[in-house]
Write a protein that holds these residues in place. Structure first.
Motif, PDB file in Angstrom:
ATOM      1  N   GLN A   5      32.923  32.131  42.480  1.00 34.88           N
ATOM      2  CA  GLN A   5      33.989  32.345  43.450  1.00 34.88           C
ATOM      3  C   GLN A   5      33.884  33.736  44.040  1.00 34.88           C
ATOM      4  N   ASP A  43      37.811  30.204  47.145  1.00 36.56           N
ATOM      5  CA  ASP A  43      38.734  29.256  46.532  1.00 36.56           C
ATOM      6  C   ASP A  43      39.710  28.643  47.534  1.00 36.56           C
ATOM      7  N   ALA A 112      37.851  44.481  40.988  1.00 32.28           N
ATOM      8  CA  ALA A 112      38.610  43.403  41.605  1.00 32.28           C
ATOM      9  C   ALA A 112      38.351  42.113  40.845  1.00 32.28           C
ATOM     10  N   ASP A 113      39.184  41.105  41.085  1.00 32.01           N
ATOM     11  CA  ASP A 113      39.023  39.826  40.396  1.00 32.01           C
ATOM     12  C   ASP A 113      37.809  39.062  40.892  1.00 32.01           C
ATOM     13  N   GLU A 114      37.493  39.200  42.193  1.00 24.67           N
ATOM     14  CA  GLU A 114      36.384  38.474  42.793  1.00 24.67           C
ATOM     15  C   GLU A 114      35.543  39.401  43.653  1.00 24.67           C
ATOM     16  N   ARG A 224      28.958  43.360  37.784  1.00 22.09           N
ATOM     17  CA  ARG A 224      29.602  42.995  36.524  1.00 22.09           C
ATOM     18  C   ARG A 224      29.249  44.013  35.440  1.00 22.09           C
ATOM     19  N   HIS A 227      31.160  47.128  35.775  1.00 21.97           N
ATOM     20  CA  HIS A 227      32.620  46.972  35.618  1.00 21.97           C
ATOM     21  C   HIS A 227      33.374  47.037  36.935  1.00 21.97           C
ATOM     22  N   LEU A 229      33.929  44.166  38.499  1.00 25.81           N
ATOM     23  CA  LEU A 229      34.636  42.897  38.470  1.00 25.81           C
ATOM     24  C   LEU A 229      35.420  42.804  37.171  1.00 25.81           C
ATOM     25  N   LYS A 230      36.665  42.391  37.291  1.00 27.75           N
ATOM     26  CA  LYS A 230      37.530  42.306  36.099  1.00 27.75           C
ATOM     27  C   LYS A 230      37.133  41.119  35.237  1.00 27.75           C
TER      28      LYS A 230
END
Length: 230
Positions: A5, A43, A112-114, A224, A227, A229-230
């Motif tokens: 996503q 999404d 961020a989440d995505e 990733r 860090h 991305l959460k």
């Protein structure tokens, strides 16, 4: 990239030299292909649309509901402009996704989440090279990937000799600055890739998607590890 996503954005040059690409419908069809990518990743089945010429513009979302004739309708509201400024719209995009930073300088990671995938389409060089380089460097501390795509015949592709070779080169585009952005190394992460096409419809959809995904999967793994991305 199964079950991946991401937020997907399309950033389009609206400088005057892009006229034929818009009037022929090629930009509309290219946007539809990016929407397909967005539906694969995003999404909510949409892509954010940004424009740049003399000024930057955020014009809303292209979706499976409104995609037909989306670009011509946007053009009625945002006619072509005299000028090309990458840095201004990159600042707007960064501020859109990370409003707390106001699109300004950054020297520490922000998660961020995505991840955010931006396809950045242009046919020429920018008038704000220093700001563009700064924006690219600052955005390397954010999970934003810039996929630069240039449309036009590159100086590197010109092979003719004599007068006609000179004329062909004079009419071609110099994408050396975009190549420089792709090769810049003083970043927190390498957050950009670049390719050029003389005609966006000269290749198959499969080849286009391969080009769009050349470096992005490796970048996702890297951010990733860093860090972002959460």
């Amino acid at each position: 990239m199964t079950n991946h996503q991401a937020k997907v954005g399309l950033c389009l040059d609206i400088s005057g030299s892009m006229f034929s690409l818009y009037s022929s419908g090629k930009i509309q069809r290219l946007a539809e292909k990016v929407l397909a990518l967005g539906c694969r990743f995003d999404d909510n089945g949409s892509i954010d649309i940004f424009l740049f010429g003399q000024n930057p513009h955020q014009v809303g979302e292209m979706t499976l509901v409104n995609f037909q004739n989306f670009i011509p309708e946007v053009q009625q509201k945002y006619p072509l402009e005299g000028g090309t400024y990458y840095g201004k719209v990159m600042k707007m995009i960064r501020n859109f996704y990370f409003p707390s930073g106001n699109g300004g300088s950054r020297n520490s990671p922000v998660a961020a989440d995505e991840p955010i995938y931006i396809m950045f389409v242009t046919d020429g060089a920018t008038s704000d090279k220093q700001e563009t380089e700064e924006q690219l460097k600052w955005s390397s501390f954010e999970p934003i990937f810039w996929q630069f795509m240039a449309i036009g015949k590159s100086h590197k592709d010109v092979s003719g000799k004599g007068f006609f070779g000179w004329l062909e080169k004079a009419l071609s585009s110099d994408f050396s600055f975009l190549e420089k952005l792709d090769d810049m190394s003083d970043h927190y992460v390498d957050n950009a890739n670049f390719f050029s096409l003389e005609d966006p419809e000269s290749i198959s959809d499969e080849t286009l998607y391969d080009l769009l995904m050349t470096e992005y999967p490796g970048w996702v793994k890297l951010v990733r590890d860093r860090h972002l991305l959460k």
